[in-house]
Write an enzyme that holds these catalytic residues in place. Structure first.
Site, PDB file in Angstrom:
ATOM      1  CE  LYS A  80      -0.778   0.159   5.047  1.00  0.00           C
ATOM      2  NZ  LYS A  80      -0.136   1.461   5.329  1.00  0.00           N
ATOM      3  CG  ASP A  81       3.620   2.089   2.825  1.00  0.00           C
ATOM      4  OD1 ASP A  81       2.568   2.708   3.078  1.00  0.00           O
ATOM      5  OD2 ASP A  81       4.259   1.449   3.686  1.00  0.00           O
ATOM      6  CB  THR A 121      -5.568   8.291  11.356  1.00  0.00           C
ATOM      7  OG1 THR A 121      -5.078   7.646  10.165  1.00  0.00           O
ATOM      8  CG2 THR A 121      -6.574   9.358  10.940  1.00  0.00           C
ATOM      9  CG  LEU A 124      -5.086  12.968   3.351  1.00  0.00           C
ATOM     10  CD1 LEU A 124      -4.856  13.478   1.929  1.00  0.00           C
ATOM     11  CD2 LEU A 124      -5.639  14.083   4.221  1.00  0.00           C
ATOM     12  NE  ARG A 125      -7.043   3.928   3.409  1.00  0.00           N
ATOM     13  CZ  ARG A 125      -7.217   3.225   4.530  1.00  0.00           C
ATOM     14  NH1 ARG A 125      -8.439   2.832   4.861  1.00  0.00           N
ATOM     15  NH2 ARG A 125      -6.204   2.919   5.307  1.00  0.00           N
ATOM     16  NE  ARG A 126      -5.740   3.374   8.328  1.00  0.00           N
ATOM     17  CZ  ARG A 126      -4.509   2.944   8.506  1.00  0.00           C
ATOM     18  NH1 ARG A 126      -3.589   3.763   9.009  1.00  0.00           N
ATOM     19  NH2 ARG A 126      -4.172   1.710   8.197  1.00  0.00           N
ATOM     20  CE  LYS A 127      -8.747  15.558   9.038  1.00  0.00           C
ATOM     21  NZ  LYS A 127      -7.760  16.653   8.851  1.00  0.00           N
ATOM     22  NE  ARG A 143       4.224  10.411   8.971  1.00  0.00           N
ATOM     23  CZ  ARG A 143       5.294  11.012   8.453  1.00  0.00           C
ATOM     24  NH1 ARG A 143       5.306  12.320   8.285  1.00  0.00           N
ATOM     25  NH2 ARG A 143       6.357  10.305   8.094  1.00  0.00           N
ATOM     26  CB  VAL A 146       3.125  -0.175  14.039  1.00  0.00           C
ATOM     27  CG1 VAL A 146       2.465  -0.152  12.696  1.00  0.00           C
ATOM     28  CG2 VAL A 146       4.279  -1.155  14.065  1.00  0.00           C
ATOM     29  NE  ARG A 149       1.920   4.524  12.609  1.00  0.00           N
ATOM     30  CZ  ARG A 149       1.280   3.604  11.901  1.00  0.00           C
ATOM     31  NH1 ARG A 149      -0.038   3.633  11.816  1.00  0.00           N
ATOM     32  NH2 ARG A 149       1.940   2.643  11.285  1.00  0.00           N
ATOM     33  CB  CYS A 234      -4.895  14.519  -6.998  1.00  0.00           C
ATOM     34  SG  CYS A 234      -5.873  15.126  -5.609  1.00  0.00           S
TER      35      CYS A 234
END
Length: 317
Positions: A80-81, A121, A124-127, A143, A146, A149, A234
């Site tokens: 995913k990164d 978080t 942006l997706r989770r937010k 940031r 794991v 965080r 974007c």
């Protein structure tokens, strides 16, 4: 003398765990390997939100450079990164069997979601999805790796923080207090591990191809193609998930406004059946690629173009 495959990886605990999985699998097949940890820009700059750093490739550029310079032969990533378009000269060689795609909310105890809460978080997706479901909550930036965080959650007056379940499970630090967010669209390719190599390195390509999981490759293909078409340069709150049942590929995807107020969802399923057994993998991956493009374009026609333009304007202002 047998060649030693130099495996590039970030130096976080999770990244090293992933690289060691690949190392163990390659060595079980008879290959000699060596781990080469590096620190990425995304790991060094922890005070700036990812979207302000230019999230595309922030965790992979250092390893790309190491591979192109010959310092490492292959690199292992959380898929995913990884940018949907790889640098020239570098190719995807294997997607390992996928772990959980779920996001989880880690808490310090019971939460009353009806009351104002503070959730952390860096995504942006989770937010966006959290604010869509809980518009009366506050979401703060988070940031670090794991472990960092999780510690920040304990050190701050937050009600909870969102993590990928797979990452916490892989290194055995999934806390007791967590809730699975089965309503949240995961990041494209979440839970999958990717191996990349130089396109002309036939030795490493042949070696790592033996670790490839076809179902994981197909599902991440449709998700990442969907993401690539929507992104257009974007950074946006985009979620996607492909799953396979028998000969059918099911797909769900979504695009959200930054504040979570607006969303556009798409859902589709189709057959993956092919007739030429000699090229079954190539055909199924191509079908997923075509479907990812088609579904993304459908979302754009449903108002996605305007929503992405609004996201761009808001992020540039």
């Amino acid at each position: 003398m047998a060649r030693i495959i130099k495996i590039g990886t970030r130096d976080s605990e999770l990244a090293l765990w992933q690289a060691r999985v690949v190392q163990d699998k390659l060595e079980a097949l008879g290959y000699k390997t060596q781990l080469v940890p590096v620190k990425s820009t995304g790991d060094l700059e922890l005070d700036t939100p990812l979207y302000e750093l230019g999230i595309t490739g922030i965790f992979t550029k250092t390893l790309d450079s190491a591979m192109l310079s010959g310092t490492v032969d292959i690199a292992v990533h959380s898929m995913k990164d990884v940018p949907t378009v790889l640098p020239e000269g570098i190719i995807q060689t294997a997607v390992l069997e996928r772990a959980s795609t779920l996001d989880v909310l880690v808490t310090k105890g019971a939460i009353d979601y009806a009351k104002p809460c503070v959730i952390a978080t860096g995504s942006l997706r989770r937010k966006a999805q959290w604010l869509h479901k809980y518009p009366h909550h506050t979401v703060v930036d988070l940031r670090g790796n794991v472990n960092t965080r999780l510690q920040k959650l304990q050190d701050n007056n937050w009600d909870g923080a969102i993590f990928a379940k797979a990452g916490l499970e892989r290194i055995g630090i999934l806390p007791e207090n967590y809730v699975e967010l089965d309503w949240m669209f995961s990041a494209p390719a979440q839970g999958a591990m990717l191996i990349v190599a130089l396109q002309d390195d036939t030795y490493c390509i042949e070696a790592t191809d033996k670790l490839n999981n076809l179902d994981s490759k197909i599902c991440t293909q449709i998700e990442r193609t969907f993401l690539r078409v929507l992104e257009g340069g974007c950074t946006a709150p985009i979620g996607a998930l492909g799953t396979i049942e028998g000969d059918r590929l099911h797909f769900e995807g979504g695009l959200f406004s930054l504040d979570g107020k607006d969303k556009i969802l798409v859902k589709e399923n189709f057959k993956l059946t092919v007739t030429d057994e000699a090229t079954i993998e190539k055909c199924k991956v191509f079908v997923a690629h075509q479907a990812g493009e088609r579904i993304a374009k459908l979302l754009l026609e449903k108002g996605g173009v305007e929503l992405i333009e609004a996201i761009k304007e808001e992020m540039e202002s």
